[in-house]
Design a protein around this motif. Structure first.
Motif, PDB file in Angstrom:
ATOM      1  N   LEU A 117       0.831  -1.200   0.000  1.00 52.14           N
ATOM      2  CA  LEU A 117       0.000   0.000   0.000  1.00 52.14           C
ATOM      3  C   LEU A 117       0.870   1.256   0.000  1.00 52.14           C
ATOM      4  O   LEU A 117       0.667   2.170  -0.798  1.00 52.14           O
ATOM      5  CB  LEU A 117      -0.932  -0.018   1.217  1.00 52.14           C
ATOM      6  N   ASN A 120       2.775   1.719  -3.321  1.00 51.62           N
ATOM      7  CA  ASN A 120       1.931   2.246  -4.391  1.00 51.62           C
ATOM      8  C   ASN A 120       1.836   3.769  -4.328  1.00 51.62           C
ATOM      9  O   ASN A 120       1.909   4.453  -5.351  1.00 51.62           O
ATOM     10  CB  ASN A 120       0.523   1.655  -4.300  1.00 51.62           C
ATOM     11  N   MET A 434      -3.668   1.925  -4.198  1.00 53.45           N
ATOM     12  CA  MET A 434      -3.838   2.071  -2.754  1.00 53.45           C
ATOM     13  C   MET A 434      -5.237   1.622  -2.342  1.00 53.45           C
ATOM     14  O   MET A 434      -5.401   0.873  -1.365  1.00 53.45           O
ATOM     15  CB  MET A 434      -3.609   3.527  -2.348  1.00 53.45           C
ATOM     16  N   ARG A 437      -5.438  -2.076  -2.377  1.00 51.32           N
ATOM     17  CA  ARG A 437      -4.874  -2.736  -1.192  1.00 51.32           C
ATOM     18  C   ARG A 437      -5.844  -2.665  -0.018  1.00 51.32           C
ATOM     19  O   ARG A 437      -5.904  -3.591   0.794  1.00 51.32           O
ATOM     20  CB  ARG A 437      -3.542  -2.099  -0.806  1.00 51.32           C
ATOM     21  N   VAL A 438      -6.593  -1.575   0.089  1.00 49.44           N
ATOM     22  CA  VAL A 438      -7.594  -1.475   1.152  1.00 49.44           C
ATOM     23  C   VAL A 438      -8.640  -2.576   0.984  1.00 49.44           C
ATOM     24  O   VAL A 438      -9.050  -3.230   1.952  1.00 49.44           O
ATOM     25  CB  VAL A 438      -8.261  -0.084   1.144  1.00 49.44           C
TER      26      VAL A 438
END
Length: 516
Positions: A117, A120, A434, A437-438
């Motif tokens: 994360l 990125n 990002m 990734r969350v």
């Protein structure tokens, strides 16, 4: 391939050519570009091995504990009383990560994804600012170094920190590597290079499963898996800087040198190739007060476009990893399972190559359709009994959903890179990754919603896929459109379409007047 991805017609060399015309002269996908893209694409095998490493080196074997007169054992006494009944060498067996210490295996995996994360977010804007090549080579070098730290870690704490740092580098260079595969070639080949990049990552997962089968000690497995990175680093040292990035930064003469070098290696004569000269402001020297990620917020077209893309990437990740966790409950060899989770994605990529280059489908409709099909597959699982042994089972529908969302994920990469101008492309991909990734971090918690109702997890995946597919239809189509290099090009009707309204067009005009 040219009938699928573009023709090879080359216009005559004339002064002041734009980049797409220059690539027609140089060669859109000549022999040199094929070799350069092959190096970058094959690097995905190394990156896949690092991404999947914790799955095998963190394997927890069957074990039993010899009780000592019925007295509970402390953590210090536990190693003397544990008997592992499976012949597995992993960090669990070396550092006795069981009982109260079992969470450390998941923590190491979480630290890797946390590194992804951050990587990125940091590497994307950095490569937009200082260049693709130095960021890519530096990141790959340190990922290899930290990969060896993982293999030689003397303690769990060193192992965990090394996984965080490997993830940081992996997340950063993954974006830059993808962008370079696109910027070395003509725009008509972007779909192909993007698809090959994602396909090779899936093959890398399968190869890692096979590697784990033949190399059982976890330190040996980590060392061998990391060593391929040394080869790819040495091959990458000779790669040139992206001519598209150089041109977007106003370094036109350097861009011409790179294009002439590519043409020479392709066997084409382009000694007198010259590009259009662009002003400093147009070239991406942002004197307007906003750079990198900030432009994604203050530019009206980019702001709305980024909001839609962030949700699409989030939903892709949530559904993809959520379904993977569901499919991973199947019994059998862990090595075969790892390989299957990679191989099940491969049929998605020929589908992508076919659909996204058809005028009646394109990028926008294809991505939206695959997301809706993934959501529909999850919807159908609610009507299938849990333990049916037929072909139409919950597992087969979950794998079908993963196939569909894998296709959507691949298109999202290609589509997103085409929706952002060169000067801000990596920043846009970084922010979208990002949010991706969350979604990946939240995915493991969705199956626990089964406590509310057995169909609740698939309901979440269904709604996520369907809603993301519908939102994706608001984006503009990029098939056969010109590739944007500067922010000013977003003001053209071709590039500015997203959630069109009079208010947006007025806001776009106001932004341009304030940032001249």
């Amino acid at each position: 391939m040219s009938f699928l991805f573009g023709g090879d017609a080359k216009p005559e060399i004339r002064p002041g050519m734009d980049l797409e015309e220059a690539f027609q002269v140089v060669g859109e996908f000549g022999p040199y570009q094929k070799r350069a893209v092959a190096v970058l694409v094959l690097t995905q095998v190394y990156m896949a091995c690092q991404s999947m490493l914790i799955v095998l080196v963190g394997s927890t074997p069957e074990y039993r504990i010899k009780q000592h007169d019925g007295v509970p054992l402390s953590q210090q006494e536990l190693p003397q009383h544990v008997i592992f009944t499976e012949d597995i060498d992993s960090i669990v067996t070396e550092w006795f990560l069981i009982k109260q210490q079992a969470y450390k295996v998941s923590l190491a995996g979480s630290l890797f994804f946390a590194g992804l994360l951050v990587g990125n977010v940091v590497f994307g804007p950095l490569s937009d600012k200082i260049g693709r090549r130095p960021v890519y080579l530096t990141g790959l070098f340190f990922e290899v170094v930290f990969g060896y730290v993982t293999a030689l870690a003397p303690s769990y704490e060193v192992f965990a920190v090394s996984r965080l740092l490997v993830g940081l580098m992996n997340g950063g260079i993954g974006l830059v590597c993808f962008v370079l595969t696109q910027e070395y070639v003509g725009k008509s080949y972007w779909a192909m290079t993007g698809t090959f990049t994602s396909m090779t990552f899936a093959v890398g997962i399968a190869l890692f499963g096979a590697l784990g089968y033949f190399i059982r000690p976890w330190r040996s497995l980590a060392t061998v898996a990391n060593s391929s990175g040394v080869l790819f680093f040495l091959l990458s040292v000779t790669l040139p800087e992206s001519p598209r990035w150089l041109y977007s930064q106003g370094r036109t003469e350097r861009a011409e040198q790179v294009l002439r070098y590519i043409a020479l290696r392709n066997g084409n004569a382009a000694n007198h190739l010259t590009l259009q000269r662009v002003g400093a402001a147009k070239a991406g020297h942002h004197d307007n007060g906003g750079t990198g990620v900030l432009q994604l917020v203050i530019h009206p077209v980019l702001r709305l476009r980024t909001m839609v893309l962030m949700y699409v990437w989030y939903a892709c990740s949530l559904v993809y990893y959520g379904l993977t966790l569901g499919a991973s409950e199947t019994s059998g060899s862990r090595y075969v399972n790892v390989a299957m989770y990679g191989l099940v994605e491969l049929p998605a990529y020929p589908l992508c190559i076919y659909f996204i280059n058809k005028h009646w489908a394109g990028r926008r409709k294809s991505m939206a359709s695959f997301l809706c099909l993934a959501g529909s597959a999850c919807l159908c699982t609610m009507f299938i009994p849990e333990n049916t042994g037929t072909l139409l089972s919950v597992t087969s529908l979950a794998l079908l959903g993963k196939l569909m969302v894998s296709a959507a994920f691949n298109i999202a990469y290609v589509y997103t890179s085409e929706l952002y101008p060169t000067v801000i492309r990596n920043a846009g991909l970084g922010v979208c990754s990002m949010s991706c990734r969350v979604g990946g971090i939240l995915a493991p918690f969705v199956p626990s919603m089964r406590a509310l109702h057995t169909s609740m997890p698939f309901t979440v995946f269904c709604l996520s896929g369907l809603s993301a597919g519908c939102l994706g239809l608001l984006l503009p189509e990029t098939l056969d459109g010109p590739a944007g290099d500067t922010l000013e090009e977003l003001s053209s009707p071709t590039h500015s379409r997203v959630l069109e309204s009079k208010a947006l067009l007025y806001e776009d005009d106001e932004w341009r007047s304030n940032h001249k």
